[in-house]
Design an enzyme around this catalytic site. Structure first.
Site, PDB file in Angstrom:
ATOM      1  CG  ASP A   5      -1.966   1.309   1.829  1.00 26.27           C
ATOM      2  OD1 ASP A   5      -2.531   1.368   2.040  1.00 26.27           O
ATOM      3  OD2 ASP A   5      -1.831   2.728   0.717  1.00 26.27           O
ATOM      4  CG  HIS A   6       3.369   3.949  -3.556  1.00 28.86           C
ATOM      5  ND1 HIS A   6       4.346   4.562  -2.168  1.00 28.86           N
ATOM      6  CD2 HIS A   6       3.672   3.874  -4.409  1.00 28.86           C
ATOM      7  CE1 HIS A   6       5.509   4.977  -2.924  1.00 28.86           C
ATOM      8  NE2 HIS A   6       5.171   4.509  -4.322  1.00 28.86           N
TER       9      HIS A   6
END
Lengths: 460, 322
Positions: free
Chosen positions: A429-430
């Site tokens: 999850d950036h």
């Protein structure tokens, strides 16, 4: 003189009427004011009176048939008069009609006034064409509806006359959707967009205040247009609860969560050796997944920054390492959670995992057993999948997709050797993780699996 | 530096009076009393009574006197104790200040600023709580400014003082004590430029002066509901920066205008018309106005609160168009 008899629009909401019974037969003499038929509207049964005189030359709707308001249901003319134009020439008729909308609109406000149609105030549109056209459009004027519903074009299945060309072709499609509803309101912005992108907004249901079609409705229509264009034969099967949950969770993940992916290649010869040794010692089968689980737990212990969640305004650092193991079922997939992996030995992890997998397959899992993972592992190695990427399951910030261990040629020094290798892909999850963090985690994982003694005696 | 709105005005006038000795301040209690709202604190000490003129209670008189001074080459700043009292000077403002340049064929200009607080404070009753900016905006020949923040107040007042035409500069009693970051050193802000004070995607809220602060607070509330409002501070009411508004409306598709003045023939009506006529096809819903009620301002506090736009009414207006 030819009189076209159409299904009248007798109430505001009436879109169709049922032809209950013909009171006259083909060939009967008709005087203006004669009752031609009984019509059932959405409210009542009413008499349909003739506006014209002559002979009932042709009946086009059978008793019991449902007919759209405005559709031609009969033609009255003099004996021997040519009615082909009235029957099939609705094309010309349409054209001439479309140029004189005001007159029609006014007259339809009130109950029909037969004389009105004949009166000289009739349209500038009484063009040559119209005069040539032998039909009288009285009933038309009386009953036709506002433009969007394009009454005369709305001919039921029984009507054999050819469909109108050009714009009118969309009429049948829009018919169903706009049933019973007044013409839609559209915002200028939405209208501009609809025109630019050539979307037929008359069929769209507005989601704005008071049902106004707003920009988002047009955008939605644009998105769905491609899918509705080609409808293929298919069977609709109801979704199982599990399938619904999977659909929801993956959509909630893949849509809003900005994923990125990191892949790494891991030598598995040593891990497999350890697996064999463990099996010998314990006299029980030990799955490679347990070793990977342990390795992941160990890597997470050393890289707590991966064991986090995005929580809106904050980054949630999890205190325990709870790893979900994706288990495939006949009709779906479920991810039981092995708790507190950071503090458990391979033996305990193996016990926990096998117990959970058993319970999963017997469908005995309680919600507590499959929620709250902080990381998950999905292994498709047993299906010989070389490499794949997993969808994150929020709020987990990372997830590991494990491929098959394969014998592949590798170059060591200057020699070509056969090696046992496995490819894994980390989905991240950036919002909370960056590439370098994920890369360091994978590097540790690789290191641990390639030196699996670290699984037994963890580095401090 | 962090300054109050009052201090920002004080700085603007002080700097301009130091820069240009044609600039002087005239009005009731501007000298020894330091200004009814202490805006001219320290002025009489620094510039003397020649340039900081206390007057009797004679708005028409001293405004007319200042117009005459402007016509002969000085650059007066007229302080009206409040714009409610400015009604007395309306003939001078409308018939002389706004028209002399035109009627003299451009031979004589009237470089002056008429400033003071407008709008309601708390419980000042019907005669002292009025937002009269629409009156001034209606008159050709006047520029009208109503800044909301100390930074804008300073930059715009300096520009107004340097402008060669009469400028109506509307402050607010409830703004004098508000604080904000003000740029260091010399700067001016051009007349006729609105500013986007908060970027957003879903709806544009246009406001000015005190209502701008309310709009920003409301935008924060709306965020809780997942509504991303853009807030445009008009700053100059005339000439209106339609471009900035239209750019914003092109983005959001929706406009809510907040003003404290009376609804009928209020400034928002003009703003809406300007947007409709230039950006009709960008609108995804009708423009909604949140305004003061069409009543004399009640004295009773609960009634007064009902007569002035509040957050709840702005939220309602926004949700009405979404």
């Amino acid at each position: 003189m030819i009189t076209r008899v159409v299904m009248p629009k007798l109430t505001d909401t009436m879109e169709q009427g049922v032809l209950v019974e013909w009171k006259k037969r083909e060939g009967d003499a008709i005087d203006a004011g004669d009752v031609l038929a009984e019509i059932e509207t959405d409210k009542a049964v009413m008499d349909l009176e003739s506006f014209g005189s002559g002979t009932l030359r042709r009946i086009l709707a059978s008793e019991g048939e449902t007919v759209d308001a405005g559709a031609l249901i009969a033609v009255i003319a003099e004996e021997g008069e040519d009615i082909d134009a009235a029957l099939s020439g609705s094309q010309q008729f349409e054209k001439s009609k479309s140029v004189k909308p005001q007159a029609d609109e006014k007259s339809q406000e009130k109950t029909p006034e037969p004389q009105k149609a004949q009166s000289p105030e009739k349209p500038e549109a009484k063009s040559e064409e119209n005069q040539k056209e032998p039909s009288s459009d009285k009933p038309q004027a009386k009953t036709s509806e506002s433009k969007p519903s394009k009454p005369a074009a709305k001919v039921t299945s029984a009507e054999k006359s050819p469909e109108q060309p050009g714009k009118k072709t969309q009429a049948p499609a829009e018919k169903e959707e706009t049933e019973q509803s007044p013409p839609p309101i559209i915002s200028p912005r939405a209208r501009a967009l609809a025109e630019k992108s050539e979307v037929d907004w008359t069929t769209i249901r507005g989601s704005g205040p008071g049902g106004r079609i707003v920009e988002r409705d047009i955008l939605e229509a644009l998105n769905s247009e491609t899918s509705t264009e080609r409808k293929q034969e298919a069977v609709e099967k109801p979704l199982s609860q599990m399938r619904k949950a999977i659909a929801r969770i993956t959509t909630e993940s893949k849509g809003p969560v900005p994923h990125f992916y990191l892949m790494i290649d891991i030598g598995m010869r040593e891990a497999e050796k350890l697996q064999t040794q463990l099996e010998k010692t314990t006299k029980k089968p030990v799955s490679l997944t347990v070793l990977i689980l342990k390795a992941v737990a160990e890597a997470l212990r050393r890289h707590p920054e991966i064991n986090v969640s995005y929580a809106g305004e904050s980054l949630r650092q999890h205190r325990t390492i709870d790893i979900g193991i994706a288990v495939a079922l006949e009709d779906g997939l479920i991810t039981p959670v092995v708790r507190n992996c950071g503090k458990k030995s391979i033996g305990v992890l193996a016990q926990d995992m096998h117990r959970l997998i058993e319970r999963t397959k017997n469908r005995q899992l309680t919600p507590e057993e499959y929620t709250g993972a902080t990381f998950s592992i999905s292994n498709l190695g047993m299906y010989d999948i070389e490499n794949f990427i997993a969808v994150l399951m929020p709020p987990q910030a990372a997830s590991l997709a494990v491929g098959a261990v394969q014998t592949v040629p590798v170059i060591k020094g200057r020699k070509l050797k056969a090696d046992r290798r496995m490819k894994v892909t980390l989905s991240c999850d950036h919002r909370v993780l960056d590439g370098a963090q994920g890369a360091r985690f994978l590097k540790t994982l690789k290191e641990v699996l390639e030196n699996p003694l670290e699984l037994i005696i963890p580095k401090q | 530096m962090n300054l109050s709105y009052r201090e920002a005005l004080n700085q603007a006038m002080r700097e301009e009076m130091q820069r240009d000795d044609r600039v002087f301040l005239i009005g009731e209690e501007v000298g020894y009393y330091q200004g009814a709202f202490k805006v001219s604190k320290g002025f009489v000490e620094e510039f003397g009574t020649e340039r900081v003129r206390d007057t009797p209670i004679t708005e028409a008189g001293f405004t007319g006197l200042a117009i005459g001074a402007a016509m002969t080459g000085l650059r007066p700043i007229v302080e009206l104790m409040t714009f409610n009292f400015g009604i007395l000077a309306l003939d001078q403002i409308v018939n002389n200040a706004a028209k002399i340049r035109y009627m003299s064929g451009g031979q004589i200009s009237v470089p002056m600023v008429i400033r003071g607080p407008g709008s309601a404070a708390h419980q000042l009753a019907a005669q002292h709580s009025q937002s009269l900016e629409a009156w001034f905006c209606h008159v050709p020949g006047l520029k009208v400014i109503a800044p909301a923040t100390p930074h804008d107040a300073k930059g715009l007042l300096k520009t107004a003082i340097r402008d060669d035409n009469p400028v109506i500069f509307i402050e607010a009693q409830l703004l004098y004590g508000t604080k904000g970051e003000v740029q260091e050193g010399e700067y001016t802000i051009p007349i006729g430029k609105a500013e986007i004070k908060r970027e957003g995607q879903d709806v544009t809220i246009a406001a000015y002066s005190k209502m701008l602060l309310l709009a920003l607070e409301t935008a924060a509330d709306l965020e809780q509901d997942g509504i991303d409002a853009e807030v445009v501070d008009l700053r100059t009411l005339k000439p209106l920066d339609v471009d900035t508004l239209v750019q914003s409306v092109k983005k959001t598709g929706r406009l809510v205008i907040v003003e404290e003045g009376w609804r009928f023939a209020g400034l928002g009506a003009q703003i809406a018309e300007s947007v409709y006529s230039t950006a009709f096809d960008a609108l995804d819903g009708p423009i909604v106005r949140v305004t003061g009620e069409d009543v004399p301002m009640p004295y009773a506090r609960p009634l007064e609160d009902l007569a002035i736009p509040d957050r709840a009414r702005i939220i309602q207006a926004v949700k009405q168009v979404l």
